[in-house]
Design an enzyme around this catalytic site. Structure first.
Site, mmCIF file in Angstrom:
data_model
loop_
_atom_site.group_PDB
_atom_site.id
_atom_site.type_symbol
_atom_site.label_atom_id
_atom_site.label_comp_id
_atom_site.label_asym_id
_atom_site.label_seq_id
_atom_site.Cartn_x
_atom_site.Cartn_y
_atom_site.Cartn_z
ATOM 1 N N ASP A 2 -77.991 -39.179 55.890
ATOM 2 C CA ASP A 2 -77.760 -39.241 57.346
ATOM 3 C C ASP A 2 -79.097 -39.150 58.068
ATOM 4 O O ASP A 2 -79.356 -39.860 59.038
ATOM 5 C CB ASP A 2 -76.870 -38.081 57.822
ATOM 6 C CG ASP A 2 -75.403 -38.486 57.952
ATOM 7 O OD1 ASP A 2 -74.953 -39.307 57.132
ATOM 8 O OD2 ASP A 2 -74.714 -37.978 58.866
ATOM 9 N N ASP A 12 -85.839 -28.989 51.313
ATOM 10 C CA ASP A 12 -86.304 -28.650 52.669
ATOM 11 C C ASP A 12 -87.577 -29.432 52.997
ATOM 12 O O ASP A 12 -87.711 -30.014 54.085
ATOM 13 C CB ASP A 12 -86.504 -27.126 52.824
ATOM 14 C CG ASP A 12 -87.265 -26.477 51.664
ATOM 15 O OD1 ASP A 12 -87.535 -27.170 50.656
ATOM 16 O OD2 ASP A 12 -87.588 -25.286 51.771
ATOM 17 N N TYR A 41 -69.246 -30.155 46.041
ATOM 18 C CA TYR A 41 -68.080 -30.847 46.588
ATOM 19 C C TYR A 41 -66.846 -30.648 45.710
ATOM 20 O O TYR A 41 -65.725 -30.623 46.187
ATOM 21 C CB TYR A 41 -68.354 -32.357 46.674
ATOM 22 C CG TYR A 41 -68.982 -32.822 47.957
ATOM 23 C CD1 TYR A 41 -70.228 -32.338 48.356
ATOM 24 C CD2 TYR A 41 -68.353 -33.764 48.761
ATOM 25 C CE1 TYR A 41 -70.817 -32.788 49.525
ATOM 26 C CE2 TYR A 41 -68.935 -34.214 49.931
ATOM 27 C CZ TYR A 41 -70.167 -33.723 50.310
ATOM 28 O OH TYR A 41 -70.742 -34.167 51.470
ATOM 29 N N LYS A 98 -83.556 -28.207 44.715
ATOM 30 C CA LYS A 98 -83.965 -26.898 45.240
ATOM 31 C C LYS A 98 -84.184 -26.019 44.013
ATOM 32 O O LYS A 98 -83.533 -24.974 43.827
ATOM 33 C CB LYS A 98 -82.870 -26.359 46.182
ATOM 34 C CG LYS A 98 -83.237 -25.101 46.938
ATOM 35 C CD LYS A 98 -84.233 -25.319 48.067
ATOM 36 C CE LYS A 98 -84.639 -23.993 48.669
ATOM 37 N NZ LYS A 98 -85.729 -24.091 49.649
ATOM 38 N N ASP A 132 -75.888 -36.345 50.666
ATOM 39 C CA ASP A 132 -75.104 -36.539 51.884
ATOM 40 C C ASP A 132 -75.987 -36.275 53.103
ATOM 41 O O ASP A 132 -76.038 -37.073 54.041
ATOM 42 C CB ASP A 132 -73.906 -35.574 51.868
ATOM 43 C CG ASP A 132 -73.036 -35.729 53.098
ATOM 44 O OD1 ASP A 132 -72.746 -36.887 53.468
ATOM 45 O OD2 ASP A 132 -72.657 -34.695 53.693
HETATM 46 C C1 IPM Z 1 -70.068 -39.572 53.314
HETATM 47 C C2 IPM Z 1 -69.145 -38.710 54.118
HETATM 48 C C3 IPM Z 1 -68.190 -37.985 53.185
HETATM 49 C C4 IPM Z 1 -69.028 -37.092 52.290
HETATM 50 C C5 IPM Z 1 -67.075 -37.191 53.864
HETATM 51 C C6 IPM Z 1 -66.260 -38.047 54.795
HETATM 52 C C7 IPM Z 1 -66.186 -36.512 52.863
HETATM 53 O O1 IPM Z 1 -69.847 -37.838 54.934
HETATM 54 O O2 IPM Z 1 -69.585 -40.467 52.595
HETATM 55 O O3 IPM Z 1 -71.283 -39.363 53.388
HETATM 56 O O4 IPM Z 1 -69.397 -35.981 52.689
HETATM 57 O O5 IPM Z 1 -69.344 -37.513 51.172
HETATM 58 MN MN MN Z 2 -71.997 -38.090 54.869
#
Ligand code: IPM
Ligand code: MN
Length: 371
Positions: free
Chosen positions: A249, A221, A142, A189, A245
């Site tokens: 999710d 993975d 990042y 990884k 990240d």
């Molecule tokens: C999160 C979001 C952010 C990230 C974006 C909005 C930059 O997806 O906080 O998980 O990737 O960290």
């Molecule tokens: Mn995110």
């Protein structure tokens, strides 16, 4: 006691969900006799529109001078559809994380009993799942050097980590494991990436200081598959920025909805609290966004201020809303409530010191008079 809370509603559904958290925090302040001073500032696409930059200096200064930051969401499709945009809303959040030194992002995930039946995953796989993800937040790909060649035919993002960056977040994760089930899984990884090998080496060394904690190592993975096949195996997950990240999710499916996942970003002094979901621009202004992830982030904010009973009260109100199905459409398809009504319900549960709503006999009364 008086606390200054910076509020950064941001883009899309950010303002409407954040509004519900403020409602909840005000109810907490009334009930427990605290003074919360809220001050709002712009960040993200809305700040680009107004000031030409996603994180104006005044917003940053406000955050630096506050006890905590309550963050909404960030992002706008007009930038997503334009890869050549020079300024992007997300840069506001990334810079804020860096400037405030928020090196650890903490994301708890659990299977809510009242939502398991609607999960796309099988009950026997997810029942009892309860984990916490420690995601490194100010390093890795990042923040590494970025470049695009002059002819536009190639581009590069550098992934770099130092031992120090790994150590500071790892210590937080190990300490958390000691208060939980004494298990830590490092996701990396290391079969391919040099940075991952540094993570393994550093974490293995740190582990000696926490002899009670059992450490597991998983390639990302495989971890992505394990998250769906057997999420109960996870207690504390430690991982670098981008893997965290993605994996968080994915983990949100276990919770029943991404609209439920809260997070805290912490460093040496500042702390920021935000839902993990994005700005969901298609839903903005329609009153359908789930405010619970923001409200649960506000509960983490209360924890951070040392207000444990207050935080538990907020969580209890959220649990009740899930049990009684006072929920937005992502969770309650047939008989859903608006973003604001869910916020009103939480506010009334928190203010209800005599437990009229909690009391089973009054459920129907509660539903007709309070909601
Ligand atoms: C999160 C979001 C952010 C990230 C974006 C909005 C930059 O997806 O906080 O998980 O990737 O960290
Ligand atoms: Mn995110």
């Amino acid at each position: 006691m008086k606390y200054n809370i910076a509020v950064l509603p941001g883009d899309g559904i950010g303002p409407e969900i954040t509004q519900q958290s403020i409602k909840v925090l005000k109810a907490v302040a009334d009930r427990f006799d605290h003074e919360f001073h809220f001050e709002e500032a712009d960040v993200g696409a809305i700040a680009i529109d107004k000031y030409g930059e996603p994180l104006p200096e005044s917003t940053l200064e406000l955050c630096k001078g506050s006890h905590a930051v309550l963050f909404g969401a960030i992002g706008d499709p007009k930038y997503d559809l334009d890869p050549s945009a020079k300024v992007r809303p997300e840069q506001g959040l990334l810079r804020l994380r860096k400037e405030l030194g928020l090196f650890a992002n903490i994301r708890p995930v659990k299977a809510y009993e009242s939502l398991i039946h609607q999960s796309p995953l099988k009950r026997e796989h997810i029942e009892g799942a309860d984990m916490i993800i420690y995601r490194e937040l100010t390093g890795g790909i990042y923040f590494g050097e970025k470049s695009t060649s002059v002819d536009g035919q190639s581009a590069s993002d550098l992934c770099a980590y130092s031992v120090e960056e790994i150590e500071r977040v790892a210590h937080l994760a190990f300490k958390a494991a000691e208060t939980r089930r004494n298990k830590l899984t490092l996701i990396d990884k290391a079969n391919v990436l040099e940075t991952s090998r540094l993570w393994r080496k550093t974490v293995t060394e740190i582990a000696r200081q926490y002899p009670k904690v059992k450490v597991d190592y998983l390639f990302v993975d495989n971890a992505a598959m394990q998250m769906i096949l057997n999420p109960r195996q996870f207690d504390v997950i430690l991982t670098e920025n981008m893997f965290g990240d993605i994996i968080s999710d994915e983990a949100s499916v276990i919770g029943g909805s991404i609209g439920l996942l809260e997070s805290a970003s912490v460093g040496n002094s500042s702390a920021l609290f935000e839902p993990i979901h994005g700005s969901y621009p298609q839903a903005a202004g329609q009153g359908i966004a789930n405010p619970l992830a923001s409200v649960l982030s506000a509960a983490m904010l209360l924890d951070h201020l040392g207000l444990k009973t207050e935080a538990e009260t907020v969580r209890m109100a959220v649990d009740l809303s899930l049990k009684l199905n006072v929920c937005t459409i992502d969770i309650n398809k047939d008989n859903h409530y608006s973003t604001e009504r869910v916020g009103d319900f939480l506010e009334s549960v928190i203010s209800d010191t005599e437990n009229h709503i909690v009391n089973k006999e009054n459920l129907s009364l509660g539903q007709t008079t309070i909601i």
